[in-house]
Design a protein around this motif. Sequence first.
Motif, short mmCIF file in Angstrom:
data_model
loop_
_atom_site.label_atom_id
_atom_site.label_comp_id
_atom_site.label_asym_id
_atom_site.label_seq_id
_atom_site.Cartn_x
_atom_site.Cartn_y
_atom_site.Cartn_z
N THR A 101 -10.55 6.32 -12.84
CA THR A 101 -9.96 7.03 -11.70
C THR A 101 -9.57 6.07 -10.58
O THR A 101 -9.68 6.39 -9.40
CB THR A 101 -10.93 8.09 -11.17
OG1 THR A 101 -12.17 7.46 -10.80
CG2 THR A 101 -11.22 9.15 -12.22
N GLN A 102 -9.11 4.90 -10.93
CA GLN A 102 -8.79 3.86 -9.96
C GLN A 102 -7.69 4.30 -9.00
O GLN A 102 -7.81 4.15 -7.78
CB GLN A 102 -8.37 2.59 -10.71
CG GLN A 102 -8.25 1.35 -9.84
CD GLN A 102 -7.78 0.16 -10.65
OE1 GLN A 102 -6.73 0.20 -11.30
NE2 GLN A 102 -8.57 -0.91 -10.63
N GLU A 104 -6.60 7.35 -8.33
CA GLU A 104 -7.04 8.51 -7.56
C GLU A 104 -7.84 8.07 -6.33
O GLU A 104 -7.63 8.56 -5.22
CB GLU A 104 -7.88 9.41 -8.47
CG GLU A 104 -8.37 10.69 -7.84
CD GLU A 104 -9.20 11.50 -8.82
OE1 GLU A 104 -9.84 12.46 -8.37
OE2 GLU A 104 -9.21 11.17 -10.03
N ALA A 105 -8.76 7.11 -6.54
CA ALA A 105 -9.56 6.60 -5.42
C ALA A 105 -8.69 5.83 -4.43
O ALA A 105 -8.88 5.92 -3.21
CB ALA A 105 -10.68 5.71 -5.96
N HIS A 106 -7.73 5.09 -4.96
CA HIS A 106 -6.83 4.31 -4.12
C HIS A 106 -6.00 5.24 -3.23
O HIS A 106 -5.81 4.97 -2.03
CB HIS A 106 -5.92 3.47 -5.00
CG HIS A 106 -4.93 2.63 -4.26
ND1 HIS A 106 -5.28 1.47 -3.58
CD2 HIS A 106 -3.59 2.77 -4.08
CE1 HIS A 106 -4.21 0.94 -3.02
NE2 HIS A 106 -3.18 1.71 -3.31
N GLU A 109 -8.04 6.58 -0.34
CA GLU A 109 -8.17 5.57 0.72
C GLU A 109 -6.88 5.46 1.52
O GLU A 109 -6.90 5.29 2.74
CB GLU A 109 -8.52 4.22 0.10
CG GLU A 109 -9.92 4.17 -0.50
CD GLU A 109 -10.21 2.82 -1.14
OE1 GLU A 109 -9.32 1.94 -1.12
OE2 GLU A 109 -11.34 2.63 -1.65
#
Length: 297
Positions: A101-102, A104-106, A109
């Motif tokens: 989920t890289q 999605e988290a980015h 942020e």
Amino acid sequence: DRYMRIPDRQFTDYFAGLIATISQFSFRVLADDRASRYRLQMAPSVADPTREPRAFIREANERMAEFLQRAELEHAVEAGAVSEHDTLAIPTVQMRQLGITQDEAHMAEFFDLVNTFARSHGCRSLMASAYFNFSDQYKRSVLDSASRWDLLVASPQANGFYTAKGISQFIPDMYSIIEHEFVRAASARARGDISIEEYARAGWTFHGKGVWCYLNQKLPQLTMIGSPNYGYRSIYRDLEAQVTVILGSAQLQTDIHQEALGLLSHSKIVSQDELQQRARGSPLWLHGLKPFIMKKM
């Protein structure tokens, strides 16, 4: 679609490694001479997802996590080694079904950063998607944000399904219904600084996607380019890759700004009344199936 040429060996090595890693747990397409057809075969070292889905997810996740961790270490940039005139390209990947989920988290942020900056200094952001089917969290992030937002999407005529046959011909109507609901939500919050613009150009379809972020400046300081449409499928179903480019040079900022202006020159703001008329003209069954269809588009 949008395209950007980044002539950097480390950057291209990253994507070559990404493709090589994904190919390790992808089906091979093999010729089947007996039937003059093709058959799919998983690599012998990986569990077949059609028979052992949990084992496949675990193995695929381990391979992707190892690649991403190694890439982060190999391509890490020390804060002191970067000047305000440097351009940074930050790749992110989304494979939620495999626990990655890289991106999605980015994005979370990014929305937080924009909101924080906008509260103190003001901010304008342009977000484009071929299909207006933003995920619920992205819709909330836009509606809750202190930034001004212009959302660029395809008009019904510029939608790739506009001339489709069968049930697919109603897909542009579905997007109009979704647009209308979002505009109503923005109006209920008195968010006159949020607008939807539709791309309409005779003989053209629109499949552009990405973000242009103007942090209280006339030129963008950041753009995102890649495969996500920022919808449900982009987060939960599909394999997506995106690059966030922090624009260090004035020339590059100007080029990216001109790209945005070029797209906007063929678009117009769509009003709530117009969208309401379209929604009312859509078949009733389309409204009923909307929650189901949204997760497929």
